[in-house]
Write a protein that holds these residues in place. Structure first.
Motif, PDB file in Angstrom:
ATOM      1  N   GLU A   1      40.962 -72.989  10.441  1.00 12.90           N
ATOM      2  CA  GLU A   1      40.982 -74.065   9.780  1.00 12.90           C
ATOM      3  C   GLU A   1      40.694 -74.134   8.306  1.00 12.90           C
ATOM      4  OE1 GLU A   1      38.857 -78.422  10.306  1.00 12.90           O
ATOM      5  OE2 GLU A   1      39.118 -77.140  11.963  1.00 12.90           O
ATOM      6  N   THR A   2      39.938 -73.182   8.010  1.00 16.05           N
ATOM      7  CA  THR A   2      39.755 -72.832   6.290  1.00 16.05           C
ATOM      8  C   THR A   2      40.987 -72.671   5.603  1.00 16.05           C
ATOM      9  OG1 THR A   2      37.322 -72.219   6.968  1.00 16.05           O
ATOM     10  CG2 THR A   2      38.222 -71.624   4.815  1.00 16.05           C
ATOM     11  N   TRP A   3      41.738 -71.558   6.098  1.00 15.60           N
ATOM     12  CA  TRP A   3      42.942 -71.191   5.468  1.00 15.60           C
ATOM     13  C   TRP A   3      44.014 -72.299   5.821  1.00 15.60           C
ATOM     14  CZ3 TRP A   3      43.290 -67.514   2.061  1.00 15.60           C
ATOM     15  CH2 TRP A   3      42.405 -66.305   2.177  1.00 15.60           C
ATOM     16  N   ILE A   4      44.162 -73.040   6.863  1.00 11.15           N
ATOM     17  CA  ILE A   4      44.797 -74.136   6.830  1.00 11.15           C
ATOM     18  C   ILE A   4      44.759 -75.261   5.872  1.00 11.15           C
ATOM     19  CG2 ILE A   4      45.508 -76.085   8.143  1.00 11.15           C
ATOM     20  CD1 ILE A   4      46.714 -73.708   9.417  1.00 11.15           C
ATOM     21  N   PHE A   5      43.496 -75.419   5.463  1.00  9.48           N
ATOM     22  CA  PHE A   5      43.199 -76.036   4.157  1.00  9.48           C
ATOM     23  C   PHE A   5      44.011 -75.662   2.875  1.00  9.48           C
ATOM     24  CE2 PHE A   5      38.977 -77.663   6.300  1.00  9.48           C
ATOM     25  CZ  PHE A   5      39.716 -78.881   6.861  1.00  9.48           C
TER      26      PHE A   5
ATOM     27  N   ILE B   1      37.678 -67.533  -1.148  1.00  9.43           N
ATOM     28  CA  ILE B   1      39.018 -67.468  -1.730  1.00  9.43           C
ATOM     29  C   ILE B   1      39.864 -68.424  -1.284  1.00  9.43           C
ATOM     30  CG2 ILE B   1      40.963 -65.923  -1.162  1.00  9.43           C
ATOM     31  CD1 ILE B   1      39.026 -63.727  -1.109  1.00  9.43           C
ATOM     32  N   PRO B   2      39.755 -69.046  -0.154  1.00 10.28           N
ATOM     33  CA  PRO B   2      40.496 -70.332   0.354  1.00 10.28           C
ATOM     34  C   PRO B   2      40.474 -71.394  -0.947  1.00 10.28           C
ATOM     35  CG  PRO B   2      39.935 -69.359   2.180  1.00 10.28           C
ATOM     36  CD  PRO B   2      39.202 -68.553   1.258  1.00 10.28           C
ATOM     37  N   LEU B   3      38.907 -71.636  -1.130  1.00  2.00           N
ATOM     38  CA  LEU B   3      38.284 -72.708  -1.891  1.00  2.00           C
ATOM     39  C   LEU B   3      38.898 -72.483  -3.383  1.00  2.00           C
ATOM     40  CD1 LEU B   3      34.690 -73.459  -0.990  1.00  2.00           C
ATOM     41  CD2 LEU B   3      36.601 -74.802  -0.814  1.00  2.00           C
TER      42      LEU B   3
ATOM     43  N   THR C   1      38.542 -84.761   0.400  1.00  2.86           N
ATOM     44  CA  THR C   1      37.430 -85.174   1.056  1.00  2.86           C
ATOM     45  C   THR C   1      37.012 -84.414   2.302  1.00  2.86           C
ATOM     46  OG1 THR C   1      37.769 -87.477   0.412  1.00  2.86           O
ATOM     47  CG2 THR C   1      36.313 -87.428   2.433  1.00  2.86           C
ATOM     48  N   VAL C   2      38.290 -84.011   3.056  1.00  3.42           N
ATOM     49  CA  VAL C   2      38.065 -83.285   4.263  1.00  3.42           C
ATOM     50  C   VAL C   2      37.537 -82.082   3.920  1.00  3.42           C
ATOM     51  CG1 VAL C   2      39.382 -82.199   6.256  1.00  3.42           C
ATOM     52  CG2 VAL C   2      39.670 -84.758   5.692  1.00  3.42           C
ATOM     53  N   VAL C   3      38.010 -81.330   2.951  1.00  8.69           N
ATOM     54  CA  VAL C   3      37.662 -80.045   2.760  1.00  8.69           C
ATOM     55  C   VAL C   3      36.029 -79.831   2.330  1.00  8.69           C
ATOM     56  CG1 VAL C   3      38.057 -78.063   0.927  1.00  8.69           C
ATOM     57  CG2 VAL C   3      39.997 -79.066   1.998  1.00  8.69           C
ATOM     58  N   THR C   4      35.813 -80.889   1.443  1.00  7.88           N
ATOM     59  CA  THR C   4      34.419 -80.949   0.976  1.00  7.88           C
ATOM     60  C   THR C   4      33.654 -80.845   2.069  1.00  7.88           C
ATOM     61  OG1 THR C   4      34.856 -81.777  -1.024  1.00  7.88           O
ATOM     62  CG2 THR C   4      32.583 -82.004  -0.375  1.00  7.88           C
ATOM     63  N   MET C   5      33.721 -81.846   3.041  1.00  5.73           N
ATOM     64  CA  MET C   5      32.902 -82.178   4.433  1.00  5.73           C
ATOM     65  C   MET C   5      32.878 -80.687   5.062  1.00  5.73           C
ATOM     66  SD  MET C   5      33.466 -85.879   5.987  1.00  5.73           S
ATOM     67  CE  MET C   5      35.105 -85.284   6.872  1.00  5.73           C
ATOM     68  N   PHE C   6      33.925 -79.989   5.419  1.00  4.89           N
ATOM     69  CA  PHE C   6      33.804 -78.817   5.976  1.00  4.89           C
ATOM     70  C   PHE C   6      33.529 -77.463   5.440  1.00  4.89           C
ATOM     71  CE2 PHE C   6      35.854 -75.343   8.181  1.00  4.89           C
ATOM     72  CZ  PHE C   6      35.671 -75.602   9.525  1.00  4.89           C
TER      73      PHE C   6
END
Length: 315
Positions: A114-118, A212-214, A249-254
């Motif tokens: 999920e992190t890389w999908i973001f 790295i994804p972030l 928003t979703v990236v921050t929450m996760f």
């Protein structure tokens, strides 16, 4: 430290997940709360996947990634919540050693993917806003599929490294995990060995799999915001910002709770704080994602009205 005579110990064959409370009334309240959240999570994410599949107008890279995200959220919650619900109302709160390993591995695989999908979704928004004329060429079906497959492979491989390092340690007892799932930080506290190497591995993998994804997401949005600021019309800016706001928003929450959980030393971890963090990125995030992505999305609303046999003109 690990005793030199650890081979003479008997190792645990099952763990006990302590969960949230020993008070039966509190557990029943939590049962109904989490049951409601889980049902909404299944219905919400399932509806998004269905709408994207049946409506041809949603067959675009952005909605393709959104459908993958919804499937991940649905699977992510299902890995932990049904078992948690059973343990809330049952006296038997055990999970076998093998079951614990499997849950840990699947949970990590889905979370890392999920992190890389973001990151892939951020790149999609970057191309859509910064290179709209070449969007169809750059975001081809082959590239989208490659991004999803590579994200999944990264999840499978890195989760295996996490799990092997954690479960290769000896667990001689006690066997009570102060958590509602077999998550690595909570399980490591039961190891009858030095876990400093595991802390280092968790930090290094956390850096690779989160920072790295972030960084890629941040780089994409810096370019996006620079492009948006060059748009002259206010309406155009608002429309461009709105397409990115949900994703941010979703990236921050996760990702923020995951960073706190997996990139700090195990000695600094509080069991109660760990449970709250895990609830946030495992249960709450999966519950809110369909709401966040569909609340102000006219395409999703239009597809839903079409699915139930209504049109916007009838409202």
């Amino acid at each position: 430290m690990l005793s030199r005579d650890w081979r003479n110990y008997s190792f645990v064959t099952e763990f006990i997940l302590l969960g949230f409370s020993r008070n039966p009334r509190t557990n029943w309240v939590l049962f109904f709360l989490f049951f409601f959240l889980y049902v909404c999570t299944v219905l919400g994410n399932g509806l998004i996947v269905t709408l994207i599949r049946v409506d041809a107008r949603l067959h675009t890279p952005m909605y393709f990634f959104l459908s993958v995200l919804s499937l991940l959220d649905l699977s992510y919650a299902t890995t932990t919540v049904p078992q948690m619900l059973v343990h809330l109302v049952s006296k038997n709160k055990t999970i076998s050693y093998t079951g614990c390993v499997v849950q840990m591995y699947v949970f990590l695989t889905l979370g890392i993917t999920e992190t890389w999908i973001f990151a892939a979704m951020a790149y999609d928004r970057y191309v859509a806003i910064c290179s709209p004329l070449h969007y169809g060429v750059k975001m081809s079906q082959a590239l989208c599929t490659l991004l999803v497959v590579s994200s999944a492979l990264c999840g499978l491989i890195c989760a295996l490294i996490y799990t092997v390092f954690a479960m290769n340690l000896p667990y001689c007892g006690p066997n009570e995990i102060n958590h509602f799932l077999c998550e690595i930080p909570a399980v490591l506290k039961l190891a009858c060995a030095d876990t400093s190497l595991n802390d280092q591995v968790d930090f290094i993998l956390g850096f690779i799999l989160l920072l790295i994804p972030l960084a890629l997401i941040l780089a994409s949005y810096v370019r996006i915001f620079m492009a948006i600021m060059r748009i002259r019309s206010t309406q155009g800016r608002v429309k461009a910002f709105s397409t990115c706001a949900s994703h941010i928003t979703v990236v921050t929450m996760f990702c923020i709770p995951c960073m706190v959980m997996y990139m700090r030393p195990g000695s600094e971890a509080s069991p109660e704080d760990d449970k709250k963090l895990a609830l946030f990125y495992n249960v709450i995030s999966a519950f809110l994602n369909p709401v966040i992505y569909s609340l102000r999305n006219k395409d999703v609303k239009r597809a839903f009205l079409k699915l139930i046999g209504m049109s916007e003109d009838t409202q």
